[in-house]
Design a protein around this motif. Structure first.
Motif, short mmCIF file in Angstrom:
data_model
loop_
_atom_site.label_atom_id
_atom_site.label_comp_id
_atom_site.label_asym_id
_atom_site.label_seq_id
_atom_site.Cartn_x
_atom_site.Cartn_y
_atom_site.Cartn_z
N LEU A 196 -7.74 6.82 12.22
CA LEU A 196 -8.47 6.75 10.91
C LEU A 196 -8.82 8.53 10.90
CD1 LEU A 196 -11.39 4.17 11.51
CD2 LEU A 196 -9.19 4.16 10.43
N LEU A 197 -9.17 8.90 9.79
CA LEU A 197 -9.31 10.23 9.61
C LEU A 197 -10.64 10.90 10.26
CD1 LEU A 197 -8.89 10.46 5.67
CD2 LEU A 197 -7.25 11.22 7.34
N THR A 198 -10.24 12.30 10.63
CA THR A 198 -11.34 12.98 10.98
C THR A 198 -12.05 13.81 9.79
OG1 THR A 198 -10.12 15.26 11.27
CG2 THR A 198 -10.16 13.47 13.17
N GLU A 199 -13.31 14.30 10.09
CA GLU A 199 -13.61 15.11 8.98
C GLU A 199 -13.14 16.21 8.54
OE1 GLU A 199 -18.31 16.79 7.89
OE2 GLU A 199 -17.35 17.50 10.11
N ASP A 200 -12.23 16.85 9.44
CA ASP A 200 -11.50 18.16 9.30
C ASP A 200 -10.47 17.82 8.34
OD1 ASP A 200 -13.09 19.72 10.67
OD2 ASP A 200 -11.36 19.84 12.50
N GLU A 201 -9.78 16.53 8.58
CA GLU A 201 -8.73 16.01 7.80
C GLU A 201 -9.06 15.56 6.37
OE1 GLU A 201 -5.91 14.25 11.50
OE2 GLU A 201 -7.63 12.96 10.52
N TRP A 202 -10.31 15.06 6.39
CA TRP A 202 -10.70 14.55 5.09
C TRP A 202 -11.22 15.62 4.18
CZ3 TRP A 202 -14.69 15.02 1.55
CH2 TRP A 202 -14.73 14.05 0.51
N GLU A 203 -11.53 16.67 4.94
CA GLU A 203 -12.07 17.68 3.86
C GLU A 203 -10.58 18.73 3.33
OE1 GLU A 203 -16.43 19.12 5.70
OE2 GLU A 203 -14.86 20.34 5.92
N MET A 256 -19.36 1.54 2.53
CA MET A 256 -18.40 2.13 3.40
C MET A 256 -16.90 2.04 3.18
SD MET A 256 -18.63 3.40 7.32
CE MET A 256 -20.29 3.02 7.45
N ASN A 257 -15.92 2.92 2.74
CA ASN A 257 -14.58 2.62 2.76
C ASN A 257 -13.80 3.71 4.07
OD1 ASN A 257 -14.81 1.38 0.44
ND2 ASN A 257 -14.05 3.02 -0.70
N TYR A 258 -12.67 3.21 4.28
CA TYR A 258 -11.81 3.89 5.17
C TYR A 258 -10.45 3.87 4.82
CZ TYR A 258 -9.58 -0.21 7.02
OH TYR A 258 -8.87 -1.38 7.22
N ARG A 259 -9.93 4.73 5.47
CA ARG A 259 -8.25 4.98 4.95
C ARG A 259 -7.44 5.07 6.33
NH1 ARG A 259 -7.07 7.74 0.24
NH2 ARG A 259 -9.46 8.17 0.06
N ARG A 260 -6.16 4.68 6.38
CA ARG A 260 -5.28 4.97 7.62
C ARG A 260 -4.47 6.17 7.34
NH1 ARG A 260 -2.72 -1.06 7.19
NH2 ARG A 260 -2.80 -0.43 4.97
N VAL A 261 -4.12 6.62 8.45
CA VAL A 261 -3.38 7.79 8.95
C VAL A 261 -2.62 7.62 10.04
CG1 VAL A 261 -5.23 8.87 10.31
CG2 VAL A 261 -3.57 10.38 9.02
N ILE A 262 -1.24 8.29 9.88
CA ILE A 262 -0.38 8.26 11.16
C ILE A 262 -0.25 9.90 11.23
CG2 ILE A 262 1.98 7.96 12.17
CD1 ILE A 262 1.97 5.46 10.19
N ARG A 263 -0.64 10.26 12.46
CA ARG A 263 -0.37 11.91 12.75
C ARG A 263 0.64 12.26 13.43
NH1 ARG A 263 -5.40 10.09 13.97
NH2 ARG A 263 -7.10 10.97 12.77
N LEU A 264 1.48 13.05 12.85
CA LEU A 264 2.81 13.63 13.52
C LEU A 264 2.75 14.96 14.18
CD1 LEU A 264 4.77 12.78 9.99
CD2 LEU A 264 4.33 11.19 11.67
N THR A 265 1.97 14.47 15.30
CA THR A 265 1.50 15.79 16.15
C THR A 265 2.84 16.47 16.75
OG1 THR A 265 1.13 14.47 17.76
CG2 THR A 265 -0.82 15.33 16.29
N GLN A 297 0.62 -1.22 0.23
CA GLN A 297 0.04 -0.21 0.03
C GLN A 297 0.86 1.36 -0.18
OE1 GLN A 297 -3.42 -0.12 -0.39
NE2 GLN A 297 -3.29 -2.42 -0.54
N ARG A 298 0.49 2.14 -0.72
CA ARG A 298 1.12 3.46 -0.77
C ARG A 298 0.80 4.54 0.20
NH1 ARG A 298 3.77 5.50 -5.60
NH2 ARG A 298 2.33 7.55 -5.76
N PHE A 299 1.43 5.30 0.80
CA PHE A 299 1.08 6.56 1.83
C PHE A 299 2.00 7.77 1.29
CE2 PHE A 299 0.41 2.50 4.20
CZ PHE A 299 -0.44 2.77 5.13
N VAL A 300 1.36 8.73 1.54
CA VAL A 300 2.14 10.11 1.08
C VAL A 300 2.14 10.98 2.28
CG1 VAL A 300 1.63 10.13 -1.26
CG2 VAL A 300 -0.15 10.91 0.16
N PHE A 301 3.22 11.81 2.36
CA PHE A 301 3.41 12.54 3.44
C PHE A 301 2.42 13.98 3.29
CE2 PHE A 301 5.58 16.57 4.97
CZ PHE A 301 5.17 16.66 6.26
N VAL A 302 1.76 14.44 4.10
CA VAL A 302 0.97 15.57 3.77
C VAL A 302 1.27 16.55 4.94
CG1 VAL A 302 -1.26 16.50 3.84
CG2 VAL A 302 -0.84 14.29 2.81
#
Length: 338
Positions: free
Chosen positions: A199-206, A325-334, A57-62
């Motif tokens: 998992l993403l929040t609505e803010d992150e998804w938008e 329903m779909n979902y995607r994974r995220v790693i937060r770098l807070t 699976q591919r991930f990108v840094f945002v």
């Protein structure tokens, strides 16, 4: 480590970006690999960022950012074609004030801070698990073997027995998906947390979908009638149908390198961290407006408008929505979000 927010990130040279991204791997789940820099561009936005891989699976840094999300007014306004189409469509359903109608469909305007994060490029189905033919045969389903054989001999591209199994033709092969009826939201969240993901929040998804744009769509305030869309085909020439082998426009990677379902029948799961992780569904309305005969502009509004929020989703049970329903994974770098 220097801040990974967007303004600072864009000032870095390519070697500086490489250095910071390669140094992040040790903070990710074991097996995550850094693949290098790529530049993504679409809808007037562009970013050079890092691509990672994990288990194919591919991930990108945002990078993080402080942005305004939600919608309550036009940035530039619709062109004549979009305005006429929208007014004609919604007026058939008793809507007289187009702007009020749109505002009622959108999330509220708010200022938010988005932490830098690693984001999975594509989403996963929640309700469906891909299995081999042997695994499917072992499920003791009275219909499967017969339906599989009929499907192989047919010219269908897809067949589904509701919440049991789904067959998808891929060239000469057939993908088999089995419905995961035992999955719960609580189990999904806990399992992903144990693996090092959120998992993403609505803010992150938008933000990931629109990049902080203030327009109705990620490309502007007017609809794009040159697109090829699921369920409609080419909007410029609907007669093409199956002859048009272009990919669906809404499935193409965006300016962050992220792909979305681009199908109003499909939701993407996000969670509300301020309300005990209550789910908020994005990117679709279960096909309600398409089924209502509203055409591509309004029918695809849930999958094209950046800030669309389905107000009717809360009336449905988890069991009613999981197969769409779909979902995607995220790693937060807070810790680098300063």
């Amino acid at each position: 480590m220097e801040s990974l927010n967007r303004d600072a990130w864009e000032r870095l040279s390519a070697p500086e970006k490489e250095e910071r991204l390669s140094g992040l791997v040790s903070h990710f789940p074991t097996g995550m690999k850094y693949e290098g820099l790529e530049t993504f561009e679409r809808f007037g936005q562009q970013i050079e960022t890092g691509v990672f891989s994990y288990d194919e699976q591919r991930f990108v840094f945002v990078p993080g950012d402080r942005v305004t999300l939600g919608w309550d007014r036009w940035q530039n306004g619709m062109n004549e074609e979009t305005s006429a189409d929208l007014l004609e469509t919604v007026s058939e359903y008793g809507v007289e004030d187009v702007d009020s109608f749109l505002i009622s469909q959108m999330s509220p305007v708010r200022e938010v801070h988005i932490a830098p994060m690693l984001v999975e490029c594509s989403s996963h189905s929640l309700g469906w698990i891909e299995v081999t033919e042997a695994e499917a045969m072992a499920q003791e389903n009275a219909y499967f073997a017969e339906e599989l054989e009929k499907f192989k001999l047919s010219d269908l591209n897809q067949y589904e027995l509701h919440q049991e199994f789904r067959l998808v033709r891929q060239g000469e092969a057939v993908q088999i998906f089995w419905f995961n009826e035992d999955l719960t939201l609580e189990y999904l969240v806990k399992e992903e947390e144990k693996a090092g993901y959120g998992l993403l929040t609505e803010d992150e998804w938008e933000y990931l979908y629109g990049g902080g744009c203030r327009t109705l769509f990620p490309w502007g305030d007017s609809f794009d009638y040159t697109m090829k869309l699921k369920h409609f085909g080419s909007l410029e020439d609907p007669s093409l149908l199956e002859k048009d082998d272009r990919p669906y426009d809404l499935e193409l990677s965006n300016f962050f390198g992220i792909q979305f379902a681009g199908d109003p029948y499909t939701y993407e799961l996000t969670l509300d961290p301020s309300d005990n992780g209550t789910m908020i569904l994005k990117g679709g309305d279960g096909g309600a407006m398409i089924c209502g005969g509203m055409g591509p502009l309004v029918g695809f509004l849930p999958a094209t408008a950046v800030y669309y929020r389905d107000s009717n989703a809360g009336e449905l049970d988890w069991e009613d929505m999981i197969d769409d329903m779909n979902y995607r994974r995220v790693i937060r770098l807070t810790e680098w979000a300063r």
